[in-house]
Scaffold this active site. Structure first.
Site, PDB file in Angstrom:
ATOM      1  N   CYS A   8       0.555  -1.437  -0.311  1.00 18.79           N
ATOM      2  CA  CYS A   8       0.275  -0.357  -0.160  1.00 18.79           C
ATOM      3  C   CYS A   8       0.822   1.435  -0.172  1.00 18.79           C
ATOM      4  O   CYS A   8       1.642   1.260  -0.117  1.00 18.79           O
ATOM      5  CB  CYS A   8      -0.741  -0.299   1.216  1.00 18.79           C
ATOM      6  N   GLY A  34      -1.778   1.197  -5.364  1.00 16.68           N
ATOM      7  CA  GLY A  34      -2.619   0.619  -4.090  1.00 16.68           C
ATOM      8  C   GLY A  34      -4.583   1.334  -4.560  1.00 16.68           C
ATOM      9  O   GLY A  34      -4.284   1.874  -4.926  1.00 16.68           O
ATOM     10  N   ASN A 108       2.142   0.477   5.968  1.00 15.27           N
ATOM     11  CA  ASN A 108       2.152   0.220   4.377  1.00 15.27           C
ATOM     12  C   ASN A 108       2.799  -1.860   4.795  1.00 15.27           C
ATOM     13  O   ASN A 108       4.075  -1.354   5.260  1.00 15.27           O
ATOM     14  CB  ASN A 108       3.434   0.764   3.748  1.00 15.27           C
ATOM     15  N   GLY A 109       2.432  -2.604   4.463  1.00 13.02           N
ATOM     16  CA  GLY A 109       4.022  -3.675   4.597  1.00 13.02           C
ATOM     17  C   GLY A 109       2.255  -5.392   5.281  1.00 13.02           C
ATOM     18  O   GLY A 109       2.113  -4.861   4.454  1.00 13.02           O
ATOM     19  N   TYR A 248       9.939  -2.548 -10.041  1.00 14.08           N
ATOM     20  CA  TYR A 248       8.344  -2.316 -10.595  1.00 14.08           C
ATOM     21  C   TYR A 248       7.387  -1.065  -9.936  1.00 14.08           C
ATOM     22  O   TYR A 248       7.327  -0.265 -10.050  1.00 14.08           O
ATOM     23  CB  TYR A 248       8.351  -3.671 -10.664  1.00 14.08           C
TER      24      TYR A 248
HETATM   25  P1  AMP Z   1       2.702 -12.321 -14.990  1.00 14.97           P
HETATM   26  O1  AMP Z   1       2.437 -12.011 -16.589  1.00 14.97           O
HETATM   27  O2  AMP Z   1       2.304 -12.920 -14.732  1.00 14.97           O
HETATM   28  O3  AMP Z   1       3.966 -13.013 -15.825  1.00 14.97           O
HETATM   29  O4  AMP Z   1       2.786 -10.546 -14.576  1.00 14.97           O
HETATM   30  C1  AMP Z   1       4.277  -9.686 -15.518  1.00 14.97           C
HETATM   31  C2  AMP Z   1       4.105  -8.430 -15.206  1.00 14.97           C
HETATM   32  O5  AMP Z   1       3.452  -7.693 -14.122  1.00 14.97           O
HETATM   33  C3  AMP Z   1       4.753  -7.440 -15.624  1.00 14.97           C
HETATM   34  O6  AMP Z   1       4.163  -6.460 -17.375  1.00 14.97           O
HETATM   35  C4  AMP Z   1       5.052  -7.145 -14.458  1.00 14.97           C
HETATM   36  O7  AMP Z   1       5.042  -5.565 -14.650  1.00 14.97           O
HETATM   37  C5  AMP Z   1       4.275  -6.780 -13.443  1.00 14.97           C
HETATM   38  N1  AMP Z   1       3.988  -7.336 -12.172  1.00 14.97           N
HETATM   39  C6  AMP Z   1       4.798  -7.781 -11.856  1.00 14.97           C
HETATM   40  N2  AMP Z   1       5.073  -7.919 -10.650  1.00 14.97           N
HETATM   41  C7  AMP Z   1       4.025  -7.059 -10.187  1.00 14.97           C
HETATM   42  C8  AMP Z   1       3.278  -7.354  -8.215  1.00 14.97           C
HETATM   43  N3  AMP Z   1       3.676  -7.225  -7.578  1.00 14.97           N
HETATM   44  N4  AMP Z   1       1.683  -6.379  -9.281  1.00 14.97           N
HETATM   45  C9  AMP Z   1       1.196  -5.940 -10.135  1.00 14.97           C
HETATM   46  N5  AMP Z   1       1.685  -6.073 -11.102  1.00 14.97           N
HETATM   47  C10 AMP Z   1       3.570  -6.729 -11.131  1.00 14.97           C
END
Ligand code: AMP
Length: 452
Positions: A8, A34, A108-109, A248
């Site tokens: 968050c 979030g 957050n955590g 990310y």
């Molecule tokens: P996937 O389609 O399951 O392989 O997820 C990869 C995509 O999700 C990439 O484009 C990442 O930028 C994004 N991503 C990676 N980690 C997260 C996260 N914790 N929450 C939301 N999106 C994510």
């Protein structure tokens, strides 16, 4: 359902007229952390006021609601959660009345011993109102025999483990604290005669606050009227800052852990180009997550950068909808290539991570449909092999493609001509060979055990 992962944002404003409005704009900048719920609690010195609800910051608040959040101090939260029932009860701030008055908290955590603490509290007669690990803190504080809130907070912190960047608000004071590992960021800034605290510095930019410093791992800062903030190092710091914030999660225009997110992302792209060069015509990012790394890759490789894929910004992050069928559809809704850019080209596509493999597979597929001659997937982070217990939403180990497939098997699965990930060493070089990061999702070394 217990054990919601909370990735968050938190925001606090102290001793600033119309604090709730500044908190609102701060949260607006932190919306990427979030999108499920938002809330603000304010204090007018006599009592606390609170509004929270499901949805985006702009959906939860309007002029009238903000005007009711009176006072010169406020705390706020945006919530990101993928598990459990969505209920406004699970939105923050959490507010309570107790023997010392009123208190609100934002978090957050993710607390790694939340279940144990909660079970003990329930055995002793506590009645929980939410499923959030954060509620433990309120119970611990309310049940403490100490005379002052400050001592009660410290006592409560001694009983919790895991990742927490927290802001507490009482009628007269605000307290900001970061766990001894400093998993999640928390920055402190100056605004006029007052102070602000936020998950990321992009919140300060919007409201015209000046970044002063990070709250240190294990540090508690107390904000009180007519006094300078008081810093107490409650715990010996053992830094394990989340490296995935850089990869990310954080916004590229933020400084977190004292470093520019954008600069580090570009460096990851440069390192990736050095480690895994390939002859190709264009470098294309998966927007927005791959943009900075793709720029770095392009600069290092001297292969032209092209915005070959366009993102529809009106679709939320693909993780938000829980079922696989909807996730697949959402990738298509979100990303669309430009035929003129892609056709007959050897394309290097850059993204920051592969989690389940859904996005990469769709992207490779769509690029080929649009006439790409070759698709070379480059990922600006190492393979994600383990879930995060410290507040980043990752699926279980079984769902992580890199935990069950080799790079070559993954390449075949997503249909790319080549696939390569930044190495752990390359990642460390990008962040300045600093060893104070948590990389558990990449190397399996969990600094705090998950007891939930
Ligand atoms: P996937 O389609 O399951 O392989 O997820 C990869 C995509 O999700 C990439 O484009 C990442 O930028 C994004 N991503 C990676 N980690 C997260 C996260 N914790 N929450 C939301 N999106 C994510």
């Amino acid at each position: 359902m217990f054990g919601l992962d909370e990735k968050c944002s938190v925001m606090g404003v102290f001793n600033v007229p119309e604090a709730a409005k500044f908190t609102y704009f701060g949260l607006f900048s932190l919306q990427h952390r979030g999108q499920e719920a938002a809330g603000i609690a304010s204090s007018d010195g006599e009592k606390l006021h609170i509004t929270k609800g499901r949805g985006l910051v702009t959906q939860v608040f309007d002029e009238k609601k903000l005007s009711l959040l009176k006072g010169n101090s406020a705390i706020g939260h945006t919530r990101y959660s993928t598990a459990g029932e969505d209920s406004v009860l699970d939105a923050q701030p959490i507010f309570a009345r107790y023997d010392l008055g009123q208190i609100a908290v934002v978090h957050n955590g993710n607390l790694t011993n939340a279940r144990i603490v909660r079970d003990e509290l329930i055995k002793e007669g506590a009645i929980f109102q939410t499923f959030m690990d954060t509620e433990n803190l309120i119970h611990l504080i309310a049940r403490s025999k100490k005379e002052h809130l400050y001592d009660r907070i410290i006592e409560a912190l001694g009983k919790i483990q895991g990742a927490y960047s927290l802001i507490f608000l009482s009628r007269k004071k605000m307290f900001a604290v970061r766990d001894p590992h400093g998993f999640r960021p928390l920055c402190m800034g100056k605004l006029g005669d007052g102070w602000v605290v936020a998950s990321e510095t992009c919140a300060f930019d919007l409201i015209g606050a000046e970044y002063v410093r990070d709250i240190k791992p294990g540090e508690l800062v107390v904000f009180e009227e007519k006094k300078e903030p008081k810093s107490i190092q409650v715990f010996e710091p053992t830094p394990h800052k989340c490296i995935f914030e850089f990869i990310y999660f954080a916004r590229p225009d933020s400084y977190i852990f004292g470093k520019s997110v954008y600069e580090l992302r570009k460096r990851m792209g440069r390192e990736l180009a050095k480690e895994y060069p390939i002859d190709a015509d264009i470098v294309v990012p998966v927007p927005d997550s791959g943009v900075a790394a793709a720029l770095g890759y392009s600069e290092e490789s001297k292969i032209p950068y092209e915005m070959g894929i366009i993102r529809n910004h009106y679709v939320g992050r693909t993780f938000i909808e829980p079922t696989q069928a909807i996730r697949d559809l959402k990738v298509k809704m979100k990303l669309n290539p430009i035929k003129e850019v892609i056709k007959n080209k050897r394309v290097i596509v850059i993204d920051d991570s592969i989690v389940r493999g859904t996005t990469s597979k769709k992207i490779v597929n769509i690029l080929k449909e649009f006439g790409a001659k070759e698709v070379h997937m480059r990922i600006s982070a190492p393979p994600t092999i383990g879930p995060c217990y410290y507040g980043v939403d990752t699926p279980s180990k079984e769902e992580l493609i890199a935990s069950k497939m080799s790079v070559e098997e993954t390449r075949k699965y997503i249909g790319a001509d080549t696939l390569a990930y930044l190495s752990i060493d390359g990642l460390l070089r990008s962040v300045g060979n600093d060893q104070s990061y948590c990389m558990a999702c990449f190397d399996g070394n969990y600094p705090v055990p998950n007891l939930n």
